[in-house]
Write an enzyme that holds these catalytic residues in place. Sequence first.
Site, mmCIF file in Angstrom:
data_model
loop_
_atom_site.group_PDB
_atom_site.id
_atom_site.type_symbol
_atom_site.label_atom_id
_atom_site.label_comp_id
_atom_site.label_asym_id
_atom_site.label_seq_id
_atom_site.Cartn_x
_atom_site.Cartn_y
_atom_site.Cartn_z
ATOM 1 N N GLY A 149 0.852 -0.837 0.110
ATOM 2 C CA GLY A 149 -0.591 0.196 -0.216
ATOM 3 C C GLY A 149 0.708 1.053 -0.300
ATOM 4 O O GLY A 149 2.101 1.564 0.198
ATOM 5 N N CYS A 150 0.142 2.734 -0.115
ATOM 6 C CA CYS A 150 1.186 3.499 -0.297
ATOM 7 C C CYS A 150 1.727 3.990 0.841
ATOM 8 O O CYS A 150 2.745 4.455 0.916
ATOM 9 C CB CYS A 150 0.422 4.742 -1.417
ATOM 10 S SG CYS A 150 -1.618 4.595 -0.156
ATOM 11 N N HIS A 151 0.787 4.337 1.966
ATOM 12 C CA HIS A 151 0.781 4.890 2.969
ATOM 13 C C HIS A 151 1.540 3.323 3.658
ATOM 14 O O HIS A 151 3.220 4.147 4.456
ATOM 15 C CB HIS A 151 -0.572 4.887 3.687
ATOM 16 C CG HIS A 151 -1.291 6.025 3.462
ATOM 17 N ND1 HIS A 151 -0.931 7.623 3.656
ATOM 18 C CD2 HIS A 151 -2.845 6.086 3.112
ATOM 19 C CE1 HIS A 151 -1.609 8.601 3.410
ATOM 20 N NE2 HIS A 151 -3.050 7.745 2.822
#
Length: 309
Positions: free
Chosen positions: A112-114
């Site tokens: 995931g990005c975060h």
Amino acid sequence: MAKVFIDGSAGTTGLRIHERLAQRTDLQVVTLPDELRKDAAARKEMLNAADIAFLCLPDAAAVEAVSLVESPNTVIIDTSTAHRVNPTWAYGFPEVGDKAAIAASTRIANPGCHASGFIALVAPLVKAGVIAPDEQLSCFSLTGYSGGGKSMIAQYEDPAGRDALLEAPRVYGLTQKHKHLPEMAQVCGLSAAPIFVPTVAPYYAGMEVCVPLFASQIKGGKEAIEQAFSAAYAQGLVHYVAEDEAAEGGFLSAAAFTGRDDMQVTVTGNDDRILLAARFDNLGKGSSGAAIQNMNLVLGVPEATGLNV
């Protein structure tokens, strides 16, 4: 020549992957016409004919897509949340995981990005014994609105005039049940997920993830963190940079890596209070760039091939 199919090519992640692959001469990118993009039979045929298939889909659709794959040779790189904590899938963060396992796998879960920023900052420190696995952490993450997909992009770019509340950063994930939390804890080897404050701001792309620490939470001080980062990121697409090289006149902009596919980590603060920071593009190392990096490992070509680093 490897045949590549992007299932979900109309979304922001799929579009960025297609853009990056357009200049590659070692790949054949196959697509479906718009009228067949959601046709299960047509997708099944493409998925099974591909050497590598990127899934740029919502979780349920990604699970469905995997169920359509019968060919043992099709490598799936899933950018959704669906398989990130599944032990039968390789977790696609080469700099903190098992690069050889990613290269040999036919099922790769893209981070995931975060989560990518948090994991880049915390995983090497837990592994090195600088942070205890049972430490209770917090994380603040700032992202551009493209991370919210087409609907959020439309909100922020409404030609008729956007809501005044969108002019300032907005905190979300208020229930502390954000979908990235399970992978953040699992991949870092933490016994508990952090308090997480994801925030979307009125700019298109770019991400800055920060983890604050008191001296009592770390073993060896700021120097131990710097040593762990230097060792962990001697190669790959995550780079450790000293504070005096990273800061822009006393600031760290979340837009510094917009349009790029790599990541920068740095350590700021003092002997009492320390701030870890990771900067990257939410569409780059936060999604599409990471997916292509994983594909490059599978193909046995340099990790940065076709990427902007």
